[in-house]
Motif scaffolding. Sequence first.
Motif, PDB file in Angstrom:
ATOM      1  N   UNK A   1       0.810  -1.222   0.000  1.00 25.35           N
ATOM      2  CA  UNK A   1       0.000   0.000   0.000  1.00 25.35           C
ATOM      3  C   UNK A   1       0.844   1.274   0.000  1.00 25.35           C
ATOM      4  N   UNK A   2       1.995   1.235   0.686  1.00 24.14           N
ATOM      5  CA  UNK A   2       2.803   2.452   0.811  1.00 24.14           C
ATOM      6  C   UNK A   2       3.817   2.572  -0.325  1.00 24.14           C
ATOM      7  N   UNK A   3       4.700   1.560  -0.462  1.00 20.54           N
ATOM      8  CA  UNK A   3       5.747   1.676  -1.485  1.00 20.54           C
ATOM      9  C   UNK A   3       5.234   1.398  -2.895  1.00 20.54           C
ATOM     10  N   UNK A   4       4.371   0.428  -3.064  1.00 17.42           N
ATOM     11  CA  UNK A   4       3.978   0.030  -4.418  1.00 17.42           C
ATOM     12  C   UNK A   4       2.768   0.814  -4.941  1.00 17.42           C
ATOM     13  N   UNK A   5       1.769   1.065  -4.093  1.00 16.96           N
ATOM     14  CA  UNK A   5       0.568   1.765  -4.565  1.00 16.96           C
ATOM     15  C   UNK A   5       0.586   3.253  -4.251  1.00 16.96           C
ATOM     16  N   UNK A   6       1.419   3.677  -3.291  1.00 21.13           N
ATOM     17  CA  UNK A   6       1.412   5.076  -2.836  1.00 21.13           C
ATOM     18  C   UNK A   6      -0.013   5.522  -2.517  1.00 21.13           C
ATOM     19  N   UNK A   7      -0.723   4.688  -1.752  1.00 20.11           N
ATOM     20  CA  UNK A   7      -2.111   4.980  -1.375  1.00 20.11           C
ATOM     21  C   UNK A   7      -2.188   6.297  -0.616  1.00 20.11           C
ATOM     22  N   UNK A   8      -3.127   7.145  -1.015  1.00 14.48           N
ATOM     23  CA  UNK A   8      -3.265   8.478  -0.426  1.00 14.48           C
ATOM     24  C   UNK A   8      -4.553   8.592   0.386  1.00 14.48           C
ATOM     25  N   UNK A   9      -4.547   9.447   1.427  1.00 15.42           N
ATOM     26  CA  UNK A   9      -5.782   9.707   2.171  1.00 15.42           C
ATOM     27  C   UNK A   9      -6.889  10.173   1.231  1.00 15.42           C
TER      28      UNK A   9
ATOM     29  N   UNK B   1       0.673  -3.541 -10.847  1.00 15.88           N
ATOM     30  CA  UNK B   1       1.856  -3.380 -10.008  1.00 15.88           C
ATOM     31  C   UNK B   1       2.129  -4.668  -9.220  1.00 15.88           C
ATOM     32  N   UNK B   2       3.306  -5.247  -9.428  1.00 10.92           N
ATOM     33  CA  UNK B   2       3.682  -6.455  -8.699  1.00 10.92           C
ATOM     34  C   UNK B   2       4.131  -6.138  -7.282  1.00 10.92           C
ATOM     35  N   UNK B   3       3.824  -7.067  -6.361  1.00 14.06           N
ATOM     36  CA  UNK B   3       4.221  -6.939  -4.955  1.00 14.06           C
ATOM     37  C   UNK B   3       4.981  -8.207  -4.562  1.00 14.06           C
ATOM     38  N   UNK B   4       6.287  -8.079  -4.334  1.00 14.25           N
ATOM     39  CA  UNK B   4       7.119  -9.215  -3.934  1.00 14.25           C
ATOM     40  C   UNK B   4       7.879  -8.777  -2.688  1.00 14.25           C
ATOM     41  N   UNK B   5       7.273  -9.013  -1.535  1.00 12.80           N
ATOM     42  CA  UNK B   5       7.827  -8.520  -0.283  1.00 12.80           C
ATOM     43  C   UNK B   5       9.198  -9.129   0.013  1.00 12.80           C
ATOM     44  N   UNK B   6       9.414 -10.382  -0.371  1.00 15.70           N
ATOM     45  CA  UNK B   6      10.706 -11.015  -0.128  1.00 15.70           C
ATOM     46  C   UNK B   6      11.838 -10.266  -0.815  1.00 15.70           C
ATOM     47  N   UNK B   7      11.640  -9.877  -2.067  1.00 15.64           N
ATOM     48  CA  UNK B   7      12.664  -9.115  -2.787  1.00 15.64           C
ATOM     49  C   UNK B   7      12.847  -7.737  -2.169  1.00 15.64           C
ATOM     50  N   UNK B   8      11.759  -7.114  -1.765  1.00  9.96           N
ATOM     51  CA  UNK B   8      11.837  -5.799  -1.118  1.00  9.96           C
ATOM     52  C   UNK B   8      12.662  -5.869   0.156  1.00  9.96           C
ATOM     53  N   UNK B   9      12.438  -6.896   0.991  1.00  7.58           N
ATOM     54  CA  UNK B   9      13.203  -7.030   2.234  1.00  7.58           C
ATOM     55  C   UNK B   9      14.693  -7.147   1.945  1.00  7.58           C
ATOM     56  N   UNK B  10      15.019  -7.902   0.894  1.00  9.66           N
ATOM     57  CA  UNK B  10      16.424  -8.116   0.566  1.00  9.66           C
ATOM     58  C   UNK B  10      17.090  -6.859   0.014  1.00  9.66           C
ATOM     59  N   UNK B  11      16.370  -6.097  -0.807  1.00  8.53           N
ATOM     60  CA  UNK B  11      16.965  -4.955  -1.496  1.00  8.53           C
ATOM     61  C   UNK B  11      16.854  -3.649  -0.717  1.00  8.53           C
ATOM     62  N   UNK B  12      15.832  -3.538   0.141  1.00 12.07           N
ATOM     63  CA  UNK B  12      15.603  -2.292   0.874  1.00 12.07           C
ATOM     64  C   UNK B  12      15.346  -2.573   2.354  1.00 12.07           C
TER      65      UNK B  12
END
Length: 328
Positions: free
Chosen positions: A131-139, A260-271
């Motif tokens: 929601x935050x990094x991939x979608x940039x969901x706004x109020x 938009x793809x969401x791959x949390x495992x890759x995100x944890x490793x890279x960021x």
Amino acid sequence: MRAVICKAYGPPETLTVEEVAAGPPGSGEVQIEVEACGVNFPDTLIIEGKYQIRPEPPFAPGGEIAGRIAAVGEGVEGLPVGLPVIAMTGYGGFAESVTVAAERVMPRPESMDGIVAAGFSMTYGTTIHALVQRAALQPGETLLVLGAGGGVGLAAVELGKRLGARVIAAAGSPEKLAAARAAGADETLDYRTEPLKERVKDLTGGRGVDVVYDPVGGTLFEQAVRATARNGRVLVVGFASGDIPRLPMNLPLLKECAIVGVFWGAFRAHEPEVNTANFQRLFDWHAAGQLAPRIERVLPLAEAPEALQALAERRVIGKIVLTTQAEG
């Protein structure tokens, strides 16, 4: 130590609970005394050899655990013996002890007990990243959550509300929709009895939604894309339906929406620093009583086959957690 063992790829009923040796941690590793293990959809796939990670049998499934540091290998700092932690193990977590690389381990608040912590990491970690990094969901934006009665679905409902969105929860039974409403959903729809696209359009005055959170896949995916607004973002989180969908690519063109793809495992490793910041935010919300993880059942380790079967058959609202504590 006791562990749930997959001796050969197969269904949950082929798993056994056995006594196995627990080796000491190597360089860069820690050994964790496991309090509890979260049960997640990838666990149902890994035991059948259908997941992107394919460990050679025999192995223990279980990718998410909570416990305390029991021993520390050479070169590990900041994870002292006795520290309460959560860890993403990939596999091996359905056991009384697990050895894992230190970078997969995160301190948890003392106030968060092992049962809650064991069901927290994957659902909330995946969802806040989505929601935050991939979608940039706004109020003020509108979020459609598919599979809203499952673990990640309920987390998406809660976090969508915390981020200021209007949340439409879609699920396949009245019980799951009730759970979504309890988690804060503004509107609900049952996609087994209501046409998803038409109902979403009705709820948004014909405009469509800004963000779709889809851990389900299958036939719902195209319907959800058709229900997006211009500049919408459709989050591909997973395929709990068992069907990886195909999409006519004229749809994102005509609707000017993003897949938009969401791959949390890759995100944890890279960021890892951003992931840590995400979890600090989550821990703060939980400590303030603003997140309420739903643990539907707590079962002993020996009942792992039943837990996995229930999850595979989508009979779970929220999470199942296995405990290593003595079975009474």
